[in-house]
Design a protein around this motif. Structure first.
Motif, PDB file in Angstrom:
ATOM      1  N   HIS A 104      -1.524  10.816 -14.443  1.00  0.00           N
ATOM      2  CA  HIS A 104      -1.627  11.139 -13.016  1.00  0.00           C
ATOM      3  C   HIS A 104      -0.335  10.745 -12.287  1.00  0.00           C
ATOM      4  N   VAL A 105       0.183   9.563 -12.628  1.00  0.00           N
ATOM      5  CA  VAL A 105       1.437   9.120 -12.022  1.00  0.00           C
ATOM      6  C   VAL A 105       2.572  10.075 -12.395  1.00  0.00           C
ATOM      7  N   LYS A 106       2.612  10.460 -13.658  1.00  0.00           N
ATOM      8  CA  LYS A 106       3.665  11.374 -14.097  1.00  0.00           C
ATOM      9  C   LYS A 106       3.606  12.696 -13.328  1.00  0.00           C
ATOM     10  N   ARG A 107       2.397  13.174 -13.048  1.00  0.00           N
ATOM     11  CA  ARG A 107       2.255  14.439 -12.322  1.00  0.00           C
ATOM     12  C   ARG A 107       2.866  14.343 -10.924  1.00  0.00           C
ATOM     13  N   HIS A 108       2.742  13.174 -10.300  1.00  0.00           N
ATOM     14  CA  HIS A 108       3.135  13.056  -8.895  1.00  0.00           C
ATOM     15  C   HIS A 108       4.416  12.249  -8.668  1.00  0.00           C
ATOM     16  N   ARG A 109       4.900  11.543  -9.682  1.00  0.00           N
ATOM     17  CA  ARG A 109       6.076  10.711  -9.462  1.00  0.00           C
ATOM     18  C   ARG A 109       7.228  11.058 -10.405  1.00  0.00           C
ATOM     19  N   THR A 110       7.218  12.260 -10.949  1.00  0.00           N
ATOM     20  CA  THR A 110       8.349  12.739 -11.735  1.00  0.00           C
ATOM     21  C   THR A 110       9.313  13.445 -10.786  1.00  0.00           C
ATOM     22  N   ALA A 111      10.546  12.991 -10.778  1.00  0.00           N
ATOM     23  CA  ALA A 111      11.541  13.523  -9.845  1.00  0.00           C
ATOM     24  C   ALA A 111      11.818  14.999 -10.127  1.00  0.00           C
ATOM     25  N   PHE A 155       6.311  13.345  -5.432  1.00  0.00           N
ATOM     26  CA  PHE A 155       7.205  14.485  -5.616  1.00  0.00           C
ATOM     27  C   PHE A 155       6.349  15.728  -5.884  1.00  0.00           C
ATOM     28  N   PRO A 156       6.896  16.916  -5.705  1.00  0.00           N
ATOM     29  CA  PRO A 156       6.182  18.124  -6.139  1.00  0.00           C
ATOM     30  C   PRO A 156       5.986  18.075  -7.653  1.00  0.00           C
ATOM     31  N   PRO A 157       4.869  18.582  -8.176  1.00  0.00           N
ATOM     32  CA  PRO A 157       4.639  18.555  -9.635  1.00  0.00           C
ATOM     33  C   PRO A 157       5.811  19.155 -10.404  1.00  0.00           C
ATOM     34  N   THR A 158       6.293  18.383 -11.373  1.00  0.00           N
ATOM     35  CA  THR A 158       7.455  18.787 -12.165  1.00  0.00           C
ATOM     36  C   THR A 158       7.246  18.360 -13.616  1.00  0.00           C
ATOM     37  N   PRO A 159       7.496  19.220 -14.595  1.00  0.00           N
ATOM     38  CA  PRO A 159       7.363  18.812 -16.002  1.00  0.00           C
ATOM     39  C   PRO A 159       8.324  17.663 -16.339  1.00  0.00           C
ATOM     40  N   VAL A 160       7.856  16.759 -17.169  1.00  0.00           N
ATOM     41  CA  VAL A 160       8.667  15.613 -17.560  1.00  0.00           C
ATOM     42  C   VAL A 160       9.652  16.025 -18.648  1.00  0.00           C
ATOM     43  N   ARG A 161      10.924  15.765 -18.400  1.00  0.00           N
ATOM     44  CA  ARG A 161      11.969  16.062 -19.388  1.00  0.00           C
ATOM     45  C   ARG A 161      12.640  14.790 -19.887  1.00  0.00           C
ATOM     46  N   HIS A 162      12.691  13.770 -19.046  1.00  0.00           N
ATOM     47  CA  HIS A 162      13.304  12.497 -19.416  1.00  0.00           C
ATOM     48  C   HIS A 162      12.357  11.368 -19.010  1.00  0.00           C
ATOM     49  N   ARG A 163      12.214  10.371 -19.884  1.00  0.00           N
ATOM     50  CA  ARG A 163      11.382   9.212 -19.568  1.00  0.00           C
ATOM     51  C   ARG A 163      12.232   7.947 -19.672  1.00  0.00           C
ATOM     52  N   LEU A 164      12.231   7.192 -18.603  1.00  0.00           N
ATOM     53  CA  LEU A 164      13.079   6.009 -18.498  1.00  0.00           C
ATOM     54  C   LEU A 164      12.219   4.778 -18.230  1.00  0.00           C
ATOM     55  N   GLU A 191       0.818  -1.203   0.000  1.00  0.00           N
ATOM     56  CA  GLU A 191       0.000   0.000   0.000  1.00  0.00           C
ATOM     57  C   GLU A 191       0.853   1.256   0.000  1.00  0.00           C
ATOM     58  N   ALA A 192       2.054   1.165   0.554  1.00  0.00           N
ATOM     59  CA  ALA A 192       2.898   2.353   0.708  1.00  0.00           C
ATOM     60  C   ALA A 192       3.192   3.042  -0.618  1.00  0.00           C
ATOM     61  N   GLN A 193       3.221   2.280  -1.708  1.00  0.00           N
ATOM     62  CA  GLN A 193       3.566   2.880  -2.998  1.00  0.00           C
ATOM     63  C   GLN A 193       2.519   3.879  -3.483  1.00  0.00           C
ATOM     64  N   PHE A 194       1.301   3.818  -2.962  1.00  0.00           N
ATOM     65  CA  PHE A 194       0.248   4.722  -3.398  1.00  0.00           C
ATOM     66  C   PHE A 194       0.095   5.944  -2.486  1.00  0.00           C
ATOM     67  N   GLU A 195       0.856   5.993  -1.414  1.00  0.00           N
ATOM     68  CA  GLU A 195       0.704   7.048  -0.429  1.00  0.00           C
ATOM     69  C   GLU A 195       1.171   8.397  -0.980  1.00  0.00           C
ATOM     70  N   ARG A 196       0.474   9.451  -0.569  1.00  0.00           N
ATOM     71  CA  ARG A 196       0.841  10.805  -0.995  1.00  0.00           C
ATOM     72  C   ARG A 196       2.232  11.177  -0.490  1.00  0.00           C
ATOM     73  N   ALA A 197       2.619  10.574   0.618  1.00  0.00           N
ATOM     74  CA  ALA A 197       3.939  10.874   1.162  1.00  0.00           C
ATOM     75  C   ALA A 197       5.054  10.454   0.212  1.00  0.00           C
ATOM     76  N   GLU A 198       4.771   9.561  -0.728  1.00  0.00           N
ATOM     77  CA  GLU A 198       5.769   9.109  -1.689  1.00  0.00           C
ATOM     78  C   GLU A 198       5.840  10.001  -2.928  1.00  0.00           C
TER      79      GLU A 198
END
Length: 317
Positions: A90-97, A22-31, A13-20
């Motif tokens: 949605h994932v990109k909005r919140h999980r882009t470093a 990042f601040p919204p950041t535009p995507v520049r690289h996709r891996l 469940e931890a992988q879906f937590e808001r605590a995980e």
């Protein structure tokens, strides 16, 4: 999750937590981490997160994708958006470093889902991670399938028992997944960065630096910190897995000597007969019809009193 399913472990469940997030950041690289189950991609993914190179998890795993879709819908309702983002957006909005790096882990059997979600898949960079010891990987895969403990920290919900057939099935699945990734990459003229899990485990800093350089980034800006992120995997070692591998090798040698099928080889006598093609079946039927036309056989005399009377003088209208 389906109704009636047990509550998911907290570590999952931890992988879906808001605590995980990042601040919204535009995507520049996709891996994309091109992986197969139990190849060490989860371990590598958390090292990349620690170094600021994205947060690659199985975002397009069927169960996970459903959760991200639900989270996206909830967020859209909360902010009054006319429609929710797609799960991957949605994932990109919140999980882009913070450096603009979005990373995702994709097993080969999840490739179709990834291609359906990602609008520009060929614009990604690909890292192919494989395990040199495929048998150890297959044993680990079978172990996880039996126990339900897919990552460290997850409680085992089943008892592991040696099962040669299951290990063979997992070995074949891993081989198919690896071949599938290589075929996909070759067909699209993609030259991935190839890493072995053994190298990643032995020299994680070097592996992370190689990935940073592959993305065209400065490796010195993406070094592993001295302390790890709290939600990070640990090695899942168990001496019984080595015993399973040795036992499997011994039994495979015995099966091969006895002329039985083993992973990667099916003896000719054990292969199912190929069905006749439709053309052969039709040809056989047509030959029979032609023979009947050219050789009608002896004339049969009707038995008196049998059959319909065809004398026109006796038929009624």
């Amino acid at each position: 999750m389906s109704m009636g399913a047990p509550e998911a472990p907290a570590v999952w469940e931890a992988q879906f937590e808001r605590a995980e997030d990042f601040p919204p950041t535009p995507v520049r690289h996709r891996l994309v981490l091109c992986s197969t189950p139990r190849c060490g991609s989860h371990y590598l993914g958390h090292r990349l997160r620690a170094a600021g190179l994205g947060y690659p998890l199985e975002y397009v795993n069927a169960a996970n994708l459903m959760r991200w879709r639900t989270r996206a819908a909830g967020e859209a309702a909360q902010i009054g958006a006319p429609a929710p983002l797609s799960p991957l957006d949605h994932v990109k909005r919140h999980r882009t470093a913070p450096g603009g790096i979005f990373a995702i882990k994709v097993h080969h059997n999840q490739l179709a889902a990834f291609l359906a979600e990602e609008p520009d898949p060929l614009g990604c960079r690909f890292v192919l991670i494989e395990r040199d010891d495929m048998l150890a990987q297959a044993v680990s895969y079978a172990w996880a399938a039996q126990t339900g403990a897919w990552i460290s920290g997850m409680a085992e919900t089943g008892t592991p028992r040696y099962d040669r057939t299951l290990i063979a099935e997992k070995l074949e699945a891993i081989a198919a997944g690896r071949a599938g990734w290589r075929a996909f990459l070759a067909a699209n003229a993609i030259r991935p960065l190839s890493l072995s899990f053994e190298h990643v485990r032995a020299e994680p800093a070097a592996a992370v630096a190689a990935i940073a350089a592959y993305l065209g980034l400065d490796p010195s800006a993406h070094r592993l910190p001295d302390t790890e992120h709290g939600f990070a995997p640990r090695a899942q070692s168990d001496g019984r897995k080595r015993d399973w591998a040795q036992r499997f090798v011994e039994q495979t040698a015995e099966a091969l000597s006895a002329g039985q099928a083993v992973p990667g080889h099916t003896p000719q006598h054990a292969r199912p007969a190929k069905p006749r093609s439709l053309q052969r079946v039709v040809g056989r039927v047509m030959r029979r019809i032609r023979r009947r036309k050219t050789d009608p056989g002896p004339t049969r005399t009707p038995h008196p009193g049998r059959g319909r009377n065809t004398d026109p003088q006796t038929e009624t209208s």
